[in-house]
Motif scaffolding. Structure first.
Motif, PDB file in Angstrom:
ATOM      1  N   SER A  70      -9.442   0.774   1.065  1.00 12.14           N
ATOM      2  CA  SER A  70      -9.127  -0.632   0.811  1.00 12.14           C
ATOM      3  C   SER A  70      -8.022  -1.112   1.750  1.00 12.14           C
ATOM      4  O   SER A  70      -8.026  -2.276   2.169  1.00 12.14           O
ATOM      5  CB  SER A  70      -8.749  -0.856  -0.654  1.00 12.14           C
ATOM      6  N   LEU A 122       2.124   1.841  -3.574  1.00 17.65           N
ATOM      7  CA  LEU A 122       1.090   2.373  -4.457  1.00 17.65           C
ATOM      8  C   LEU A 122       0.734   3.806  -4.072  1.00 17.65           C
ATOM      9  O   LEU A 122       0.525   4.655  -4.942  1.00 17.65           O
ATOM     10  CB  LEU A 122      -0.155   1.481  -4.424  1.00 17.65           C
ATOM     11  N   HIS A 123       0.712   4.099  -2.785  1.00 19.21           N
ATOM     12  CA  HIS A 123       0.436   5.454  -2.313  1.00 19.21           C
ATOM     13  C   HIS A 123       1.490   6.426  -2.852  1.00 19.21           C
ATOM     14  O   HIS A 123       1.155   7.505  -3.361  1.00 19.21           O
ATOM     15  CB  HIS A 123       0.397   5.470  -0.783  1.00 19.21           C
ATOM     16  N   LEU A 173      -7.805   4.024  -1.968  1.00 18.57           N
ATOM     17  CA  LEU A 173      -6.666   3.244  -1.488  1.00 18.57           C
ATOM     18  C   LEU A 173      -6.674   3.181   0.036  1.00 18.57           C
ATOM     19  O   LEU A 173      -6.454   2.118   0.625  1.00 18.57           O
ATOM     20  CB  LEU A 173      -5.357   3.853  -1.991  1.00 18.57           C
ATOM     21  N   GLU A 174      -6.932   4.302   0.688  1.00 19.43           N
ATOM     22  CA  GLU A 174      -6.997   4.324   2.149  1.00 19.43           C
ATOM     23  C   GLU A 174      -8.098   3.394   2.656  1.00 19.43           C
ATOM     24  O   GLU A 174      -7.893   2.643   3.607  1.00 19.43           O
ATOM     25  CB  GLU A 174      -7.251   5.742   2.648  1.00 19.43           C
ATOM     26  N   TYR A 183       0.823  -1.207   0.000  1.00 17.90           N
ATOM     27  CA  TYR A 183       0.000   0.000   0.000  1.00 17.90           C
ATOM     28  C   TYR A 183       0.862   1.265   0.000  1.00 17.90           C
ATOM     29  O   TYR A 183       0.540   2.233  -0.679  1.00 17.90           O
ATOM     30  CB  TYR A 183      -0.978   0.004   1.183  1.00 17.90           C
TER      31      TYR A 183
END
Length: 70
Positions: free
Chosen positions: A56, A33-34, A53-54, A30
């Protein structure tokens, strides 16, 4: 301390070794990807992607800590 089963609202302070490894690898994925999303030009779409994203990440962490069987 009671032997009552934990509910979804109880904190999980102790995780097993496999859970810990899964949490670390998930968090690392994560974070990567962030960082990639932050490198994109700022836009409403990027903001939505970061928010998704946060969310998931939260659900992935919950899946590891609440549904794991060793």
């Amino acid at each position: 301390m009671t032997d009552a089963p934990l509910t979804p609202f109880d904190p999980r302070h102790i995780v097993g070794e496999n859970q810990g490894a899964a949490l670390v690898s998930t968090r690392d994925a994560y974070k990567a990807l962030h960082a990639h999303l932050l490198s994109l030009p700022g836009s409403r779409e990027r903001s939505l992607a970061l928010t998704a994203l946060e969310e998931s990440g939260m659900w992935a962490t919950k899946a590891i800590t609440h549904s794991w069987t060793e």
